[in-house]
Design an enzyme around this catalytic site. Sequence first.
Site, PDB file in Angstrom:
ATOM      1  N   SER A 269       0.841  -1.191   0.000  1.00  0.00           N
ATOM      2  CA  SER A 269       0.000   0.000   0.000  1.00  0.00           C
ATOM      3  C   SER A 269       0.885   1.253   0.000  1.00  0.00           C
ATOM      4  O   SER A 269       1.802   1.372  -0.801  1.00  0.00           O
ATOM      5  CB  SER A 269      -0.946  -0.045   1.203  1.00  0.00           C
ATOM      6  OG  SER A 269      -1.948   0.936   1.115  1.00  0.00           O
TER       7      SER A 269
ATOM      8  N   ASP B  56      -9.482  -2.378  -5.224  1.00  0.00           N
ATOM      9  CA  ASP B  56      -9.456  -3.443  -4.216  1.00  0.00           C
ATOM     10  C   ASP B  56     -10.096  -3.005  -2.898  1.00  0.00           C
ATOM     11  O   ASP B  56      -9.903  -3.635  -1.868  1.00  0.00           O
ATOM     12  CB  ASP B  56      -8.027  -3.926  -3.978  1.00  0.00           C
ATOM     13  CG  ASP B  56      -7.134  -2.874  -3.314  1.00  0.00           C
ATOM     14  OD1 ASP B  56      -7.595  -1.727  -3.104  1.00  0.00           O
ATOM     15  OD2 ASP B  56      -5.976  -3.196  -2.987  1.00  0.00           O
TER      16      ASP B  56
ATOM     17  N   HIS C 158      -7.763  -5.397  -0.625  1.00  0.00           N
ATOM     18  CA  HIS C 158      -6.558  -4.760  -0.113  1.00  0.00           C
ATOM     19  C   HIS C 158      -6.041  -5.437   1.158  1.00  0.00           C
ATOM     20  O   HIS C 158      -4.835  -5.464   1.407  1.00  0.00           O
ATOM     21  CB  HIS C 158      -6.865  -3.285   0.180  1.00  0.00           C
ATOM     22  CG  HIS C 158      -5.665  -2.407   0.268  1.00  0.00           C
ATOM     23  ND1 HIS C 158      -4.961  -1.980  -0.831  1.00  0.00           N
ATOM     24  CD2 HIS C 158      -5.031  -1.863   1.346  1.00  0.00           C
ATOM     25  CE1 HIS C 158      -3.962  -1.206  -0.462  1.00  0.00           C
ATOM     26  NE2 HIS C 158      -3.972  -1.118   0.873  1.00  0.00           N
TER      27      HIS C 158
END
Length: 406
Positions: free
Chosen positions: A131, A327, A372
């Site tokens: 991320s 996501d 995610h």
Amino acid sequence: MRYSIFTLTFYLLNPFSSTEANNNYPIVLIHGFIGWGPEEMGGYNYWGGNHSYVEYLDSLGYEVYNVSVGPISSNWDCAVEAYYQIKGGQLDYGKRHSTQYGIIQKPAGKKWPGLYPEWDADHPIHIIGHSMGGQTARRLQYLLETEIYVDSARTIPESSDLLGQKHQNWIRSITTMSSPHNGTTLSDIVIKSVPFLQDFIGLAAVIGNRFYSFDLEQWGFKKNNEESWSRYFTRIRSHPAWRTNNFCSWDLSLEGARQLNTLAVANKNIFYFSFATSNTHLDSLSGKHVPNKDMSLILRPNARAMGKQIDYWADSTSTDSTWFENDGIVNTISMISPTTGLNGSDPIIVYQGNKVFVPGSWYYMGKLTMDHRTLMGHGKISDEVLNSILLLFKQHAEKLYALPSF
């Protein structure tokens, strides 16, 4: 990229790789937005959830370190924190940066012995960032390669080891997973919600108020000893730092990402890899993207919003429908590689089973059908999915160690 049952079975029956190692550089993991370190969350791992990717890779013979940077801090602050945690020493955010944003230049509580004090050009590292951690890795690359000056005339260099001089060839590779290279159209999520922590609010009553920290000592912002976690979190959300460019909300925005992309261009001596995640599909009736059935419930509202959202930049350009796939946190198209810098896109190569990699280009390793959180082992995950993720990390670690040494 999809891992079949046959592939998993082959891996389980053949746990040792025949890939020849050309280097033994340590692998450093950098978490993303609202992430945490190994000493937090009561032993619940950012990298692996109830399992530990670090222990798994250690068991395979890889040297792995896990840094803990500010979960809502800027990429500059996080990169500096990562440097000193790896190398060791008293953290120094830089005089000019600290003066500009009114932060404490050398917070007393941020001094570390170093996870890998040997780190230098003769002992480089591989970095894997998830991320926002992928952005942080690239900001760290920029700070290592660039001599930072105190004054605008560029006559007085910063005095710290990191910022006051250039450090070439300290990073051999950067791998990003679900990273918002070009920003995310849901960048305001950092103010409106905290999707990861919503799963763990209940832990506060069991573990106590020290189970999580926002690590904002540079802002003079500390948790009071008798303060409840919920009250601490409420104060965080109203902190004036959110309105500056030295916070994650700016770095996660499309404009903030473009600024980073302009500065932190691909280095011809570094290998780059990116993995994308997606857990939405096109709704043929509306033309928008909607969540898949297996997406985490707390991410579905975000996914729906991103699946139809057009963002307009300050220069009047905008995103389009190619940004709808996501996501639940990051737009999938943004995860492939940095493309929005003012000097143009970094070179991109789609991975097709390559055995030899060329430095200075981004190898897009493929798209994983998961949200995610799942890639990090969070939420309800089947043994099959977990094994596929472990296999991914194993195979990628093999690729990193097969890269030529400096």
